[in-house]
Design a protein around this motif. Structure first.
Motif, PDB file in Angstrom:
ATOM      1  N   TYR A 131       0.837  -1.202   0.000  1.00 40.24           N
ATOM      2  CA  TYR A 131       0.000   0.000   0.000  1.00 40.24           C
ATOM      3  C   TYR A 131       0.871   1.251   0.000  1.00 40.24           C
ATOM      4  N   PHE A 132       1.869   1.281   0.902  1.00 44.81           N
ATOM      5  CA  PHE A 132       2.711   2.471   0.999  1.00 44.81           C
ATOM      6  C   PHE A 132       3.587   2.627  -0.243  1.00 44.81           C
ATOM      7  N   TYR A 133       3.983   1.484  -0.817  1.00 46.27           N
ATOM      8  CA  TYR A 133       4.763   1.530  -2.042  1.00 46.27           C
ATOM      9  C   TYR A 133       3.956   2.209  -3.144  1.00 46.27           C
ATOM     10  N   GLN A 134       2.669   1.793  -3.259  1.00 47.68           N
ATOM     11  CA  GLN A 134       1.792   2.394  -4.265  1.00 47.68           C
ATOM     12  C   GLN A 134       1.659   3.895  -4.035  1.00 47.68           C
ATOM     13  N   GLN A 135       1.442   4.266  -2.778  1.00 48.13           N
ATOM     14  CA  GLN A 135       1.300   5.677  -2.420  1.00 48.13           C
ATOM     15  C   GLN A 135       2.549   6.450  -2.841  1.00 48.13           C
ATOM     16  N   ARG A 167       2.862   9.430  -5.567  1.00 52.25           N
ATOM     17  CA  ARG A 167       3.410  10.724  -5.147  1.00 52.25           C
ATOM     18  C   ARG A 167       4.617  11.087  -5.984  1.00 52.25           C
ATOM     19  N   GLY A 168       5.443  10.064  -6.276  1.00 53.74           N
ATOM     20  CA  GLY A 168       6.624  10.311  -7.100  1.00 53.74           C
ATOM     21  C   GLY A 168       6.214  10.851  -8.458  1.00 53.74           C
ATOM     22  N   THR A 169       5.137  10.280  -9.033  1.00 53.72           N
ATOM     23  CA  THR A 169       4.648  10.728 -10.333  1.00 53.72           C
ATOM     24  C   THR A 169       4.210  12.184 -10.261  1.00 53.72           C
ATOM     25  N   SER A 170       3.423  12.503  -9.230  1.00 52.38           N
ATOM     26  CA  SER A 170       2.921  13.881  -9.177  1.00 52.38           C
ATOM     27  C   SER A 170       4.054  14.852  -8.879  1.00 52.38           C
ATOM     28  N   ILE A 171       5.056  14.380  -8.116  1.00 50.74           N
ATOM     29  CA  ILE A 171       6.207  15.255  -7.865  1.00 50.74           C
ATOM     30  C   ILE A 171       6.925  15.535  -9.175  1.00 50.74           C
TER      31      ILE A 171
END
Lengths: 193, 275
Positions: free
Chosen positions: B119-123, B127-131
């Motif tokens: 779950y946290f990996y997906q998050q 987040r990495g994408t939006s960053i």
């Protein structure tokens, strides 16, 4: 309410025994060897003979597992009966001088006391249980369950009117069940940690 | 028949303890089949005695020699019982183990931990994408900002020049060739700067380009050709010629020429004499 652990143990053993698997003998020995040895040892006091009877009982259980009727009794009740009968047969056979039955009730009770006093630490649960079980109750269970005493002999040994052996054994078993229930709860809690 | 009274009589205990006459025993078995309560009570008595015997058995472990002896006495299961081997190959499943609570709990906890990690990996991934997207937008904005700053600086410099008292505004008026054309030159002798604006120059015909000239004592000096798409609102920074007397724009072949074709003069204006 059957205890789940004992139920599982019984099912596992029966499956192995019916499969005629050598593992069945090992399982029987590991889990029930002590109890069977105890039953035999109450009647056959001579250690060498006791071991002979134990071997005989283990083999009989292994060989006759298919004659056990699950609908009639629990597996252990069946096995305990085999052990007790084998021990009784041995002491009645010629060449074995029977002395267990000539021991008075005092001997049994005294034996108990020393047992719980010399008990190793890991058997503290049993020691507490035996202490909590009134001597009179303990005697009647032991005489009927472990020794070859008839109702009449038990009544005589405990100095009870014959008709009260039934009700006394009922009360004794009730008490034992109550104590075991507490014991099981503690064991269950311990096993969870 | 009062079943409860029957149970309370203690006969079931003696039944389990195997201390009944055959007649009494049969009677108990009949009742056990008829009444589930009797069956249940017998089972509980059995369990209690079983538990009691097992506890007592802890005090009398069987001698290990007994196990060795009985194992030796067992018939050789593999060789002596072909039917059994047929049903159960030697590699038959190991004996079923009793369920192991701590192990199950551990497995459950492990599963939950793995799920949590996933779950946290997906998050983290999203987040990495939006960053990344934000970073790109930020870079774009930064570049915009830089361009605007440069522009602004240029504009300020031009404005400073335009508002300088020494700057001369020269209107290049249309010649006979193009009476309506206009251009403007801002000339500052002291600062050494020249700005040019095509105030009103029609788009040049194809193959032609406007060329800007400064005229000094040595004749016309080439200041470069004008971009075809030059608009009227742009102020061009052009090469400074000291002591220029006039500025002019001619229409030349694309690419320009080293000296002007004065017959193609479009606009011209003289630098007013210094005050």
């Amino acid at each position: 309410m059957p205890s789940p652990a004992n139920q599982d143990k019984q099912d596992t053993l029966l499956e192995l025994l019916l499969r005629k698997d050598e593992a069945g003998m090992r399982y029987l020995f590991d889990h029930y060897g002590g109890a069977l040895n105890n039953i035999i040892g109450r009647i056959v006091t001579e250690p060498q003979t006791c071991e002979e009877v134990l071997q005989d009982v283990l083999l009989r259980i292994w060989e006759n597992a298919d004659t056990y009727e699950p609908g009639k009794s629990r597996l252990f009740t069946w096995m305990a009966r085999i052990a007790r009968n084998a021990a009784i047969d041995r002491v009645r056979s010629k060449g074995y001088r029977q002395n267990g039955k000539t021991d008075g009730i005092d001997a049994i009770v005294v034996n108990h006391t020393t047992l719980s006093e010399t008990m190793p630490v890991e058997h503290i649960g049993l020691a507490k249980l035996l202490d909590a079980l009134d001597n009179n109750y303990r005697s009647i269970i032991d005489l009927l369950y472990f020794k070859d005493y008839t109702q009449a002999e038990t009544a005589e040994a405990l100095d009870l009117p014959l008709g009260t052996v039934k009700t006394r054994s009922r009360r004794a078993l009730q008490k034992l069940r109550e104590l075991l229930k507490n014991e099981l709860i503690i064991l269950l809690i311990i096993s969870l940690f | 028949m009062d079943i409860q009274a029957y149970i309370n009589s203690g006969v079931l205990e003696l039944y389990v303890l195997d201390r009944l006459s055959p007649d009494e025993r049969r009677q108990v078995e009949t009742y056990a089949e008829q009444y589930p309560d009797v069956r249940q009570e017998i089972e509980e008595i059995e369990l209690a005695l079983e538990e009691y015997a097992l506890l007592n058995g802890q005090l009398t472990p069987p001698p290990p020699t007994a196990l060795t002896a009985v194992l030796m006495a067992l018939p050789n299961t593999a060789a002596a019982q072909p039917s059994a081997t047929k049903d159960d190959p030697p590699s038959a499943a190991p004996p079923p183990r009793r369920p192991n609570w701590p192990l199950w709990l551990l497995a459950l906890a492990l599963g939950m931990a793995l799920f949590g990690l996933y779950y946290f990996y997906q998050q983290a991934q999203s987040r990495g994408t939006s960053i990344g997207e934000l970073q790109q937008r930020f870079t774009t904005l930064e570049q915009d900002c830089e361009r605007i700053r440069d522009n602004n600086q240029e504009n300020r410099q031009q404005l400073a020049l335009l508002s300088d008292a020494d700057t001369r505004g020269i209107v290049l008026a249309g010649s006979d060739n193009a009476p309506d054309s206009r251009a403007v030159v801002f000339y500052n002798q002291q600062a050494g700067e020249v700005l040019f604006s095509a105030a009103n120059l029609p788009a040049p015909p194809t193959g032609k380009q406007y060329q800007l000239w400064a005229i000094d004592a040595n004749g016309p000096q080439d200041l470069g050709v004008l971009d075809e798409e030059l608009t009227s609102d742009t102020l061009l920074d052009v090469r400074f010629i000291p002591d220029a007397a006039a500025f002019a724009v001619t229409l030349e072949d694309a690419g320009g020429k080293p000296s002007p074709d004065l017959s193609q003069l479009q606009v011209i204006g003289e630098v007013p004499a210094a005050p």
